[in-house]
Write a protein that holds these residues in place. Structure first.
Motif, mmCIF file in Angstrom:
data_model
loop_
_atom_site.group_PDB
_atom_site.id
_atom_site.type_symbol
_atom_site.label_atom_id
_atom_site.label_comp_id
_atom_site.label_asym_id
_atom_site.label_seq_id
_atom_site.Cartn_x
_atom_site.Cartn_y
_atom_site.Cartn_z
ATOM 1 N N LEU A 169 31.966 -17.995 7.058
ATOM 2 C CA LEU A 169 31.173 -19.214 7.078
ATOM 3 C C LEU A 169 29.913 -18.843 7.743
ATOM 4 C CD1 LEU A 169 33.778 -22.190 7.193
ATOM 5 C CD2 LEU A 169 32.192 -21.396 5.232
ATOM 6 N N MET A 170 30.289 -18.282 9.036
ATOM 7 C CA MET A 170 29.029 -17.915 10.032
ATOM 8 C C MET A 170 28.001 -16.866 9.389
ATOM 9 S SD MET A 170 31.335 -17.811 13.549
ATOM 10 C CE MET A 170 29.932 -17.236 14.569
ATOM 11 N N ALA A 171 28.718 -15.945 8.753
ATOM 12 C CA ALA A 171 27.606 -15.057 7.975
ATOM 13 C C ALA A 171 26.799 -15.568 6.855
ATOM 14 C CB ALA A 171 28.310 -13.986 7.375
ATOM 15 N N PHE A 172 27.572 -16.842 6.228
ATOM 16 C CA PHE A 172 26.594 -17.297 5.091
ATOM 17 C C PHE A 172 25.709 -18.123 5.646
ATOM 18 C CE2 PHE A 172 25.743 -20.830 2.057
ATOM 19 C CZ PHE A 172 25.830 -20.231 0.962
ATOM 20 N N VAL A 173 26.018 -18.911 6.770
ATOM 21 C CA VAL A 173 24.845 -19.748 7.514
ATOM 22 C C VAL A 173 23.659 -18.811 7.944
ATOM 23 C CG1 VAL A 173 24.339 -21.013 9.452
ATOM 24 C CG2 VAL A 173 26.302 -21.560 8.163
ATOM 25 N N SER A 174 24.199 -17.424 8.595
ATOM 26 C CA SER A 174 23.080 -16.700 8.953
ATOM 27 C C SER A 174 22.173 -16.171 8.108
ATOM 28 C CB SER A 174 23.675 -15.646 9.897
ATOM 29 O OG SER A 174 24.598 -14.751 9.029
ATOM 30 N N ARG A 175 22.473 -16.119 6.884
ATOM 31 C CA ARG A 175 21.501 -15.678 5.811
ATOM 32 C C ARG A 175 20.431 -16.934 5.441
ATOM 33 N NH1 ARG A 175 26.004 -14.615 1.553
ATOM 34 N NH2 ARG A 175 27.511 -13.901 3.259
ATOM 35 N N ASP A 228 20.521 -24.499 11.859
ATOM 36 C CA ASP A 228 20.015 -22.976 12.164
ATOM 37 C C ASP A 228 18.454 -23.219 11.981
ATOM 38 O OD1 ASP A 228 20.836 -20.687 13.147
ATOM 39 O OD2 ASP A 228 20.371 -19.851 11.263
ATOM 40 N N LYS A 229 18.014 -23.690 11.064
ATOM 41 C CA LYS A 229 16.468 -23.435 10.789
ATOM 42 C C LYS A 229 15.700 -24.315 11.674
ATOM 43 C CE LYS A 229 16.623 -22.367 6.038
ATOM 44 N NZ LYS A 229 16.270 -22.772 4.572
ATOM 45 N N LYS A 230 16.355 -25.568 12.148
ATOM 46 C CA LYS A 230 15.565 -26.468 13.062
ATOM 47 C C LYS A 230 15.952 -26.277 14.475
ATOM 48 C CE LYS A 230 14.608 -31.534 13.431
ATOM 49 N NZ LYS A 230 15.079 -32.939 12.730
ATOM 50 N N TYR A 231 17.101 -25.828 14.845
ATOM 51 C CA TYR A 231 17.573 -25.870 16.266
ATOM 52 C C TYR A 231 17.763 -24.421 16.764
ATOM 53 C CZ TYR A 231 17.781 -30.967 15.867
ATOM 54 O OH TYR A 231 17.441 -32.033 15.724
ATOM 55 N N GLY A 232 18.310 -23.508 15.767
ATOM 56 C CA GLY A 232 18.798 -22.336 15.912
ATOM 57 C C GLY A 232 20.280 -22.070 16.292
ATOM 58 N N ASN A 233 21.016 -23.262 16.062
ATOM 59 C CA ASN A 233 22.316 -23.148 16.523
ATOM 60 C C ASN A 233 23.351 -23.444 15.200
ATOM 61 O OD1 ASN A 233 22.198 -25.726 16.198
ATOM 62 N ND2 ASN A 233 23.189 -26.282 17.865
ATOM 63 N N GLY A 234 23.105 -23.083 14.169
ATOM 64 C CA GLY A 234 23.682 -23.064 13.080
ATOM 65 C C GLY A 234 25.243 -22.512 12.898
ATOM 66 N N GLN A 235 25.142 -21.325 13.533
ATOM 67 C CA GLN A 235 26.699 -20.806 13.427
ATOM 68 C C GLN A 235 27.299 -21.100 14.373
ATOM 69 O OE1 GLN A 235 25.627 -16.585 14.166
ATOM 70 N NE2 GLN A 235 24.396 -16.272 12.196
ATOM 71 N N GLU A 236 27.177 -21.537 15.439
ATOM 72 C CA GLU A 236 27.814 -22.029 16.475
ATOM 73 C C GLU A 236 28.420 -23.541 15.943
ATOM 74 O OE1 GLU A 236 24.803 -21.805 18.043
ATOM 75 O OE2 GLU A 236 25.232 -19.483 18.254
ATOM 76 N N VAL A 237 27.709 -24.383 15.066
ATOM 77 C CA VAL A 237 27.968 -25.635 14.432
ATOM 78 C C VAL A 237 29.149 -25.437 13.693
ATOM 79 C CG1 VAL A 237 27.021 -27.429 13.022
ATOM 80 C CG2 VAL A 237 25.857 -26.819 15.218
ATOM 81 N N ILE A 238 28.916 -24.439 12.767
ATOM 82 C CA ILE A 238 29.842 -24.285 11.593
ATOM 83 C C ILE A 238 31.293 -23.727 12.236
ATOM 84 C CG2 ILE A 238 29.230 -22.150 10.624
ATOM 85 C CD1 ILE A 238 29.975 -25.076 8.534
ATOM 86 N N ALA A 239 30.897 -22.914 13.274
ATOM 87 C CA ALA A 239 32.211 -22.313 13.799
ATOM 88 C C ALA A 239 32.930 -23.392 14.565
ATOM 89 C CB ALA A 239 31.799 -21.275 14.649
ATOM 90 N N ARG A 240 32.213 -24.315 15.030
ATOM 91 C CA ARG A 240 33.128 -25.238 15.955
ATOM 92 C C ARG A 240 33.628 -26.290 15.070
ATOM 93 N NH1 ARG A 240 29.311 -26.283 19.265
ATOM 94 N NH2 ARG A 240 28.062 -27.772 17.989
ATOM 95 N N TRP A 241 33.174 -26.579 13.901
ATOM 96 C CA TRP A 241 33.349 -27.681 12.873
ATOM 97 C C TRP A 241 34.763 -26.865 12.406
ATOM 98 C CZ3 TRP A 241 34.106 -26.786 7.563
ATOM 99 C CH2 TRP A 241 34.658 -27.814 6.719
#
Length: 100
Positions: A75-81, A37-50
Protein backbone atom coordinates in the motif's frame (compact mmCIF):
# COMPACT_ATOMS: atom_id res chain seq x y z
CA UNK A 1 -33.36 -29.31 -1.26
CA UNK A 2 -33.53 -26.46 -3.71
CA UNK A 3 -34.25 -24.02 -0.88
CA UNK A 4 -30.89 -24.92 0.68
CA UNK A 5 -29.09 -24.39 -2.63
CA UNK A 6 -30.85 -21.07 -3.19
CA UNK A 7 -30.03 -19.80 0.30
CA UNK A 8 -26.40 -20.86 -0.04
CA UNK A 9 -26.10 -19.12 -3.42
CA UNK A 10 -27.73 -16.00 -1.97
CA UNK A 11 -25.39 -15.97 1.03
CA UNK A 12 -22.36 -16.40 -1.24
CA UNK A 13 -23.56 -13.54 -3.44
CA UNK A 14 -24.07 -11.30 -0.40
CA UNK A 15 -20.55 -12.12 0.80
CA UNK A 16 -19.04 -11.19 -2.55
CA UNK A 17 -20.94 -7.90 -2.58
CA UNK A 18 -19.78 -6.99 0.91
CA UNK A 19 -16.19 -7.87 -0.03
CA UNK A 20 -16.44 -5.50 -3.01
CA UNK A 21 -17.79 -2.78 -0.72
CA UNK A 22 -14.83 -3.11 1.62
CA UNK A 23 -12.45 -3.17 -1.35
CA UNK A 24 -13.94 0.17 -2.40
CA UNK A 25 -13.19 1.52 1.08
CA UNK A 26 -9.55 0.44 0.68
CA UNK A 27 -9.38 2.20 -2.70
CA UNK A 28 -10.85 5.35 -1.15
CA UNK A 29 -8.25 5.21 1.63
CA UNK A 30 -5.52 4.90 -1.00
CA UNK A 31 -6.88 7.91 -2.90
CA UNK A 32 -6.97 9.95 0.31
CA UNK A 33 -3.40 8.97 1.12
CA UNK A 34 -2.27 9.92 -2.41
CA UNK A 35 -3.97 13.30 -2.03
CA UNK A 36 -2.24 13.80 1.33
CA UNK A 37 1.06 12.79 -0.22
CA UNK A 38 0.71 15.39 -2.96
CA UNK A 39 -0.48 18.10 -0.57
CA UNK A 40 1.50 17.47 2.62
CA UNK A 41 4.07 14.83 1.65
CA UNK A 42 3.00 12.34 4.32
CA UNK A 43 0.77 9.96 2.36
CA UNK A 44 2.86 6.86 2.97
CA UNK A 45 2.78 7.36 6.74
CA UNK A 46 -0.97 8.01 6.61
CA UNK A 47 -1.78 4.78 4.76
CA UNK A 48 0.65 2.77 6.91
CA UNK A 49 -0.87 4.11 10.12
CA UNK A 50 -4.37 3.37 8.84
CA UNK A 51 -3.51 -0.14 7.65
CA UNK A 52 -1.88 -0.99 10.98
CA UNK A 53 -4.79 0.37 13.02
CA UNK A 54 -7.54 -1.89 14.29
CA UNK A 55 -10.09 -0.43 11.88
CA UNK A 56 -7.70 -0.66 8.96
CA UNK A 57 -6.88 -4.30 9.67
CA UNK A 58 -10.59 -5.07 9.94
CA UNK A 59 -11.38 -3.37 6.61
CA UNK A 60 -8.46 -5.07 4.87
CA UNK A 61 -9.58 -8.45 6.19
CA UNK A 62 -13.15 -7.88 5.05
CA UNK A 63 -11.85 -6.84 1.63
CA UNK A 64 -10.02 -10.16 1.33
CA UNK A 65 -6.54 -8.71 1.93
CA UNK A 66 -4.34 -10.30 4.58
CA UNK A 67 -3.42 -7.37 6.87
CA UNK A 68 0.24 -8.27 7.25
CA UNK A 69 3.34 -6.10 6.93
CA UNK A 70 3.85 -7.12 3.30
CA UNK A 71 0.41 -5.72 2.43
CA UNK A 72 1.21 -2.50 4.29
CA UNK A 73 4.45 -2.15 2.32
CA UNK A 74 2.51 -2.69 -0.91
CA UNK A 75 0.00 0.00 0.00
CA UNK A 76 2.83 2.38 0.82
CA UNK A 77 4.54 1.61 -2.52
CA UNK A 78 1.27 2.29 -4.35
CA UNK A 79 0.92 5.66 -2.62
CA UNK A 80 4.53 6.56 -3.40
CA UNK A 81 3.86 6.12 -7.14
CA UNK A 82 1.21 8.83 -6.88
CA UNK A 83 -1.18 7.36 -9.45
CA UNK A 84 -4.83 7.62 -8.42
CA UNK A 85 -6.68 4.32 -8.17
CA UNK A 86 -9.18 5.19 -10.89
CA UNK A 87 -6.31 5.86 -13.29
CA UNK A 88 -4.27 2.83 -12.17
CA UNK A 89 -7.24 0.51 -12.74
CA UNK A 90 -8.09 1.90 -16.16
CA UNK A 91 -7.41 -0.02 -19.34
CA UNK A 92 -5.35 2.79 -20.86
CA UNK A 93 -2.93 2.78 -17.93
CA UNK A 94 -2.58 -1.00 -18.16
CA UNK A 95 -1.79 -0.79 -21.86
CA UNK A 96 0.68 2.03 -21.28
CA UNK A 97 2.53 0.02 -18.63
CA UNK A 98 2.59 -3.05 -20.85
CA UNK A 99 4.09 -1.01 -23.68
CA UNK A 100 6.77 0.45 -21.39
Amino acid sequence: MFDYVDSTAFANDQGKRSQKLFAAVVLAALDDAIADDKKYGNGQEVIARWARSRDGREVLSCAGIDPNERAVQGLMAFVSRGVRTSVALSREESERRAAA
